[in-house]
Design a protein around this motif. Sequence first.
Motif, mmCIF file in Angstrom:
data_model
loop_
_atom_site.group_PDB
_atom_site.id
_atom_site.type_symbol
_atom_site.label_atom_id
_atom_site.label_comp_id
_atom_site.label_asym_id
_atom_site.label_seq_id
_atom_site.Cartn_x
_atom_site.Cartn_y
_atom_site.Cartn_z
ATOM 1 N N LYS A 29 74.178 70.313 92.687
ATOM 2 C CA LYS A 29 75.585 70.589 92.395
ATOM 3 C C LYS A 29 76.238 71.324 93.552
ATOM 4 N N HIS A 30 75.405 71.875 94.449
ATOM 5 C CA HIS A 30 75.939 72.707 95.538
ATOM 6 C C HIS A 30 75.473 72.168 96.879
ATOM 7 N N ALA A 31 75.900 71.025 97.310
ATOM 8 C CA ALA A 31 75.539 70.463 98.609
ATOM 9 C C ALA A 31 76.358 71.128 99.681
ATOM 10 N N THR A 32 75.736 71.414 100.812
ATOM 11 C CA THR A 32 76.442 72.119 101.883
ATOM 12 C C THR A 32 77.022 71.168 102.910
ATOM 13 N N GLY A 33 76.443 69.992 103.081
ATOM 14 C CA GLY A 33 76.943 69.058 104.082
ATOM 15 C C GLY A 33 77.598 67.863 103.431
ATOM 16 N N PRO A 34 78.118 66.937 104.235
ATOM 17 C CA PRO A 34 78.745 65.745 103.677
ATOM 18 C C PRO A 34 77.697 64.819 103.076
ATOM 19 N N VAL A 35 78.026 64.147 101.981
ATOM 20 C CA VAL A 35 77.130 63.212 101.314
ATOM 21 C C VAL A 35 77.295 61.866 101.977
ATOM 22 N N LEU A 36 76.169 61.293 102.455
ATOM 23 C CA LEU A 36 76.252 60.021 103.155
ATOM 24 C C LEU A 36 76.427 58.864 102.174
ATOM 25 N N ARG A 37 75.649 58.861 101.105
ATOM 26 C CA ARG A 37 75.795 57.830 100.077
ATOM 27 C C ARG A 37 75.168 58.337 98.797
ATOM 28 N N THR A 38 75.538 57.753 97.709
ATOM 29 C CA THR A 38 74.963 58.163 96.433
ATOM 30 C C THR A 38 74.036 57.075 95.931
ATOM 31 N N VAL A 39 72.990 57.471 95.215
ATOM 32 C CA VAL A 39 71.998 56.539 94.694
ATOM 33 C C VAL A 39 71.894 56.774 93.202
ATOM 34 N N ASP A 40 71.889 55.708 92.467
ATOM 35 C CA ASP A 40 71.779 55.788 91.013
ATOM 36 C C ASP A 40 70.298 55.853 90.653
ATOM 37 N N LEU A 41 69.800 57.022 90.219
ATOM 38 C CA LEU A 41 68.386 57.193 89.897
ATOM 39 C C LEU A 41 67.979 56.390 88.677
ATOM 40 N N SER A 42 68.851 56.238 87.718
ATOM 41 C CA SER A 42 68.483 55.479 86.529
ATOM 42 C C SER A 42 68.244 54.015 86.903
ATOM 43 N N GLY A 43 68.982 53.476 87.842
ATOM 44 C CA GLY A 43 68.759 52.104 88.320
ATOM 45 C C GLY A 43 67.431 51.992 89.040
ATOM 46 N N GLN A 44 67.098 53.024 89.821
ATOM 47 C CA GLN A 44 65.817 53.017 90.511
ATOM 48 C C GLN A 44 64.669 53.117 89.511
ATOM 49 N N ARG A 45 64.867 53.934 88.499
ATOM 50 C CA ARG A 45 63.831 54.058 87.477
ATOM 51 C C ARG A 45 63.643 52.737 86.737
ATOM 52 N N ARG A 46 64.763 52.093 86.407
ATOM 53 C CA ARG A 46 64.666 50.791 85.725
ATOM 54 C C ARG A 46 63.969 49.771 86.618
ATOM 55 N N GLN A 47 64.309 49.785 87.893
ATOM 56 C CA GLN A 47 63.700 48.846 88.826
ATOM 57 C C GLN A 47 62.203 49.142 88.961
ATOM 58 N N ALA A 48 61.837 50.406 89.089
ATOM 59 C CA ALA A 48 60.426 50.778 89.188
ATOM 60 C C ALA A 48 59.677 50.382 87.905
ATOM 61 N N ALA A 49 60.310 50.599 86.768
ATOM 62 C CA ALA A 49 59.685 50.224 85.495
ATOM 63 C C ALA A 49 59.518 48.714 85.416
ATOM 64 N N ARG A 50 60.540 47.974 85.873
ATOM 65 C CA ARG A 50 60.461 46.513 85.877
ATOM 66 C C ARG A 50 59.340 46.036 86.800
ATOM 67 N N ILE A 51 59.238 46.651 87.969
ATOM 68 C CA ILE A 51 58.184 46.280 88.918
ATOM 69 C C ILE A 51 56.816 46.569 88.319
ATOM 70 N N LYS A 52 56.678 47.739 87.701
ATOM 71 C CA LYS A 52 55.403 48.104 87.070
ATOM 72 C C LYS A 52 55.054 47.115 85.951
ATOM 73 N N TYR A 53 56.040 46.757 85.131
ATOM 74 C CA TYR A 53 55.825 45.801 84.041
ATOM 75 C C TYR A 53 55.420 44.436 84.612
#
Length: 142
Positions: A29-53
Motif C-alpha cells: 500500500k506504500h510504494a516509494t517509487g513509480p509502478v512499472l506495471r500491475t499484475v493480477d495475482l488471482s489470474g496467475q494463481r488460476r493459470q498455475a492451478a490450470r497448469i498443475k491440473y
Amino acid sequence: MEASRSRSSAAVAGQQQQGTATAAGLTSKHATGPVLRTVDLSGQRRQAARIKYDEEMAAREKDIRNMEISNMISNWSSSLDERSHSKTARRHESTKKEEMRLAGHELTALRKTQMKELFAREEEQYRREFEERGVTFYKERI
C-alpha cells in the motif's frame, strides 16, 4: 507535462491503495517509487492451478496408457501360454499314439516269437511221442 505526471502518480497511488501487485509480484500500500506495471495475482494463481491440473491429467493419462500396454502384453503372454499348452498337449497326444503303435508292433513281434517257440516245443513233443509209438510225421519235400 506536470499535469500528466500528476494524473499518472494519482493513478499509481490509487492502485497502490487498492493493494494490487507490482511487477515484482509484491503487494504494497506504500510504494516509494513509480509502478512499472500491475499484475493480477488471482489470474496467475488460476493459470498455475490450470497448469498443475493439466500436468496431473497428463500424468494420469500416461499411467492409463502404461496400464493398457501392460494389459495388452499380459493378454498376449496369456494367449501364448494357452497356445503353447495346447500345442504341447497335441504333441504329447501324438507321441502317446506313436508309442502305442510301436508297442502294438512290438507286442505282435513278441507274440510271433512266442508262438514259434510254442509250436517248436509242441512239434518236438509230438515227434518224441510219435517215435515212442513208432510212427513219424509225413514231410513233403519239394
